[in-house]
Write a protein that holds these residues in place. Structure first.
Motif, PDB file in Angstrom:
ATOM      1  N   ALA A 198       0.780  -1.276   0.113  1.00  0.00           N
ATOM      2  CA  ALA A 198       0.105   0.042   0.248  1.00  0.00           C
ATOM      3  C   ALA A 198       0.920   1.392  -0.069  1.00  0.00           C
ATOM      4  CB  ALA A 198      -0.895   0.070   1.401  1.00  0.00           C
ATOM      5  N   ILE A 199       1.909   1.231   0.837  1.00  0.00           N
ATOM      6  CA  ILE A 199       2.967   2.415   0.897  1.00  0.00           C
ATOM      7  C   ILE A 199       3.597   2.509  -0.645  1.00  0.00           C
ATOM      8  CG2 ILE A 199       4.940   3.251   1.767  1.00  0.00           C
ATOM      9  CD1 ILE A 199       4.278   1.673   4.423  1.00  0.00           C
ATOM     10  N   LYS A 200       3.826   1.306  -1.210  1.00  0.00           N
ATOM     11  CA  LYS A 200       4.520   1.425  -2.482  1.00  0.00           C
ATOM     12  C   LYS A 200       3.511   2.167  -3.449  1.00  0.00           C
ATOM     13  CE  LYS A 200       7.836  -2.298  -2.160  1.00  0.00           C
ATOM     14  NZ  LYS A 200       8.445  -3.494  -2.340  1.00  0.00           N
ATOM     15  N   ALA A 201       2.323   1.635  -3.364  1.00  0.00           N
ATOM     16  CA  ALA A 201       1.243   2.075  -4.247  1.00  0.00           C
ATOM     17  C   ALA A 201       1.123   3.491  -4.232  1.00  0.00           C
ATOM     18  CB  ALA A 201      -0.080   1.243  -4.010  1.00  0.00           C
ATOM     19  N   LEU A 202       1.093   4.124  -3.032  1.00  0.00           N
ATOM     20  CA  LEU A 202       0.762   5.503  -2.744  1.00  0.00           C
ATOM     21  C   LEU A 202       1.996   6.142  -3.406  1.00  0.00           C
ATOM     22  CD1 LEU A 202      -1.001   7.581  -1.371  1.00  0.00           C
ATOM     23  CD2 LEU A 202       0.041   7.185   0.654  1.00  0.00           C
ATOM     24  N   ARG A 203       3.363   5.643  -3.057  1.00  0.00           N
ATOM     25  CA  ARG A 203       4.388   6.516  -3.619  1.00  0.00           C
ATOM     26  C   ARG A 203       4.327   6.481  -5.044  1.00  0.00           C
ATOM     27  NH1 ARG A 203       9.768   5.013  -1.036  1.00  0.00           N
ATOM     28  NH2 ARG A 203      10.274   7.218  -1.670  1.00  0.00           N
ATOM     29  N   GLU A 204       3.957   5.524  -5.610  1.00  0.00           N
ATOM     30  CA  GLU A 204       3.729   5.424  -7.288  1.00  0.00           C
ATOM     31  C   GLU A 204       3.007   6.477  -7.648  1.00  0.00           C
ATOM     32  OE1 GLU A 204       3.035   1.338  -8.489  1.00  0.00           O
ATOM     33  OE2 GLU A 204       4.633   0.738  -7.713  1.00  0.00           O
ATOM     34  N   LEU A 205       1.576   6.564  -7.010  1.00  0.00           N
ATOM     35  CA  LEU A 205       0.682   7.755  -7.404  1.00  0.00           C
ATOM     36  C   LEU A 205       1.341   9.203  -7.287  1.00  0.00           C
ATOM     37  CD1 LEU A 205      -2.580   6.199  -5.710  1.00  0.00           C
ATOM     38  CD2 LEU A 205      -1.932   6.703  -8.298  1.00  0.00           C
ATOM     39  N   HIS A 206       2.344   9.196  -6.019  1.00  0.00           N
ATOM     40  CA  HIS A 206       2.653  10.546  -5.824  1.00  0.00           C
ATOM     41  C   HIS A 206       4.270  10.499  -5.771  1.00  0.00           C
ATOM     42  CE1 HIS A 206      -1.117  12.391  -5.282  1.00  0.00           C
ATOM     43  NE2 HIS A 206      -1.431  11.121  -4.622  1.00  0.00           N
ATOM     44  N   PRO A 207       5.085  10.446  -6.819  1.00  0.00           N
ATOM     45  CA  PRO A 207       6.632  10.147  -6.769  1.00  0.00           C
ATOM     46  C   PRO A 207       7.335  11.008  -5.985  1.00  0.00           C
ATOM     47  CG  PRO A 207       5.641  10.235  -9.164  1.00  0.00           C
ATOM     48  CD  PRO A 207       4.487  10.725  -8.141  1.00  0.00           C
ATOM     49  N   GLY A 208       7.127  12.192  -5.630  1.00  0.00           N
ATOM     50  CA  GLY A 208       7.765  13.055  -4.730  1.00  0.00           C
ATOM     51  C   GLY A 208       7.474  12.726  -3.130  1.00  0.00           C
ATOM     52  N   LEU A 209       6.519  11.789  -2.922  1.00  0.00           N
ATOM     53  CA  LEU A 209       6.146  11.508  -1.471  1.00  0.00           C
ATOM     54  C   LEU A 209       7.190  10.715  -1.040  1.00  0.00           C
ATOM     55  CD1 LEU A 209       3.918  11.886   0.534  1.00  0.00           C
ATOM     56  CD2 LEU A 209       3.378   9.737  -0.427  1.00  0.00           C
TER      57      LEU A 209
END
Length: 60
Positions: A29-40
């Motif tokens: 889930a963390i990886k998926a969120l970071r893929e949606l928001h690359p600068g996160l």
């Protein structure tokens, strides 16, 4: 000026819920969120996912 573009307050709650809905596990889930928001950043993504999971209750 070199400010952070993706502060946690700018991440839509729907994106966090969507990342969690895509998997039962915290790490993907963390990886998926970071893929949606690359600068996160990793810590910010973890905090957002953990906060959302706390609202939904534990996944067992």
């Amino acid at each position: 000026m070199g400010g952070r573009d993706n502060c946690p307050t700018e991440i839509p709650a729907d994106d966090v819920r969507s990342a969690l809905a895509s998997t039962d596990d915290r790490i993907p889930a963390i990886k998926a969120l970071r893929e949606l928001h690359p600068g996160l950043g990793l810590k910010d993504a973890m905090d957002l996912i953990d906060a959302q999971r706390g609202e939904q209750g534990p996944h067992h």
